[in-house]
Motif scaffolding. Sequence first.
Motif, PDB file in Angstrom:
ATOM      1  N   PHE A  13       0.873  -1.172   0.000  1.00 48.22           N
ATOM      2  CA  PHE A  13       0.000   0.000   0.000  1.00 48.22           C
ATOM      3  C   PHE A  13       0.910   1.222   0.000  1.00 48.22           C
ATOM      4  N   SER A  14       0.589   2.235  -0.815  1.00 53.69           N
ATOM      5  CA  SER A  14       1.466   3.405  -0.945  1.00 53.69           C
ATOM      6  C   SER A  14       0.668   4.700  -1.030  1.00 53.69           C
ATOM      7  N   LYS A  15       1.259   5.765  -0.521  1.00 51.56           N
ATOM      8  CA  LYS A  15       0.730   7.129  -0.652  1.00 51.56           C
ATOM      9  C   LYS A  15       1.918   8.042  -0.942  1.00 51.56           C
ATOM     10  N   VAL A  16       1.663   9.127  -1.696  1.00 50.03           N
ATOM     11  CA  VAL A  16       2.718  10.078  -2.056  1.00 50.03           C
ATOM     12  C   VAL A  16       2.272  11.471  -1.626  1.00 50.03           C
ATOM     13  N   LEU A  17       3.198  12.230  -1.046  1.00 53.60           N
ATOM     14  CA  LEU A  17       2.963  13.623  -0.680  1.00 53.60           C
ATOM     15  C   LEU A  17       4.019  14.463  -1.385  1.00 53.60           C
ATOM     16  N   ARG A  18       3.583  15.303  -2.321  1.00 50.60           N
ATOM     17  CA  ARG A  18       4.499  16.208  -3.021  1.00 50.60           C
ATOM     18  C   ARG A  18       4.506  17.542  -2.290  1.00 50.60           C
ATOM     19  N   PHE A  25       7.278   9.530   0.264  1.00 48.27           N
ATOM     20  CA  PHE A  25       6.636   8.280  -0.102  1.00 48.27           C
ATOM     21  C   PHE A  25       6.373   7.496   1.178  1.00 48.27           C
ATOM     22  N   PHE A  26       5.130   7.105   1.379  1.00 45.57           N
ATOM     23  CA  PHE A  26       4.735   6.285   2.519  1.00 45.57           C
ATOM     24  C   PHE A  26       4.354   4.926   1.948  1.00 45.57           C
ATOM     25  N   TYR A  36       3.852  -6.852   8.232  1.00 46.74           N
ATOM     26  CA  TYR A  36       3.975  -5.565   7.550  1.00 46.74           C
ATOM     27  C   TYR A  36       4.768  -4.562   8.371  1.00 46.74           C
ATOM     28  N   TYR A  37       5.419  -3.644   7.668  1.00 48.57           N
ATOM     29  CA  TYR A  37       6.093  -2.496   8.273  1.00 48.57           C
ATOM     30  C   TYR A  37       5.934  -1.322   7.322  1.00 48.57           C
ATOM     31  N   VAL A  38       6.291  -0.130   7.771  1.00 49.71           N
ATOM     32  CA  VAL A  38       6.119   1.087   6.981  1.00 49.71           C
ATOM     33  C   VAL A  38       7.484   1.681   6.676  1.00 49.71           C
ATOM     34  N   THR A  39       7.664   2.151   5.449  1.00 48.27           N
ATOM     35  CA  THR A  39       8.834   2.960   5.127  1.00 48.27           C
ATOM     36  C   THR A  39       8.354   4.356   4.756  1.00 48.27           C
ATOM     37  N   ILE A  40       9.098   5.343   5.220  1.00 47.00           N
ATOM     38  CA  ILE A  40       8.847   6.732   4.849  1.00 47.00           C
ATOM     39  C   ILE A  40      10.112   7.206   4.159  1.00 47.00           C
ATOM     40  N   LEU A  62       9.773   1.826   9.844  1.00 45.99           N
ATOM     41  CA  LEU A  62       8.965   1.893  11.053  1.00 45.99           C
ATOM     42  C   LEU A  62       8.213   0.569  11.227  1.00 45.99           C
ATOM     43  N   TYR A  63       8.521  -0.119  12.329  1.00 50.84           N
ATOM     44  CA  TYR A  63       7.930  -1.432  12.584  1.00 50.84           C
ATOM     45  C   TYR A  63       6.773  -1.315  13.568  1.00 50.84           C
TER      46      TYR A  63
END
Length: 123
Positions: A13-18, A25-26, A36-40, A62-63
Amino acid sequence: MNEHDMLEKEEIFSKVLRAGRRTYFFDVRSTKADDYYVTITESKKFTEEDGSFHFKKHKIYLYKEDFAAFTDILGEMTDFVLKQKGEEVISERHQKDFKKEYYSERSEEEPRNNFTDIDFDDI
């Protein structure tokens, strides 16, 4: 490419903030154990003198065991900033119509021009 590299590349799952020259990128990714874990990722564009450009990237992993503390601290930091400075962006550089003006040391009210005023009749 081994299986671990393939999992690292696959986003669940991904989201982008410009945000100007920066892009955030999340991404939700999967571990080897299928958790699952999150990368920013912060990506910032730099332009060279020859017109070419490159990106500098910084990544945070981020775990799940850190989600609650991370969320609490991020909320505390953002609340502090908003209470201290409000929601209005103070930096003029973030305004679309920003024009940098230089001021004389003698008078901060009078802008100093970096050009010579020439009348077309003088040419």
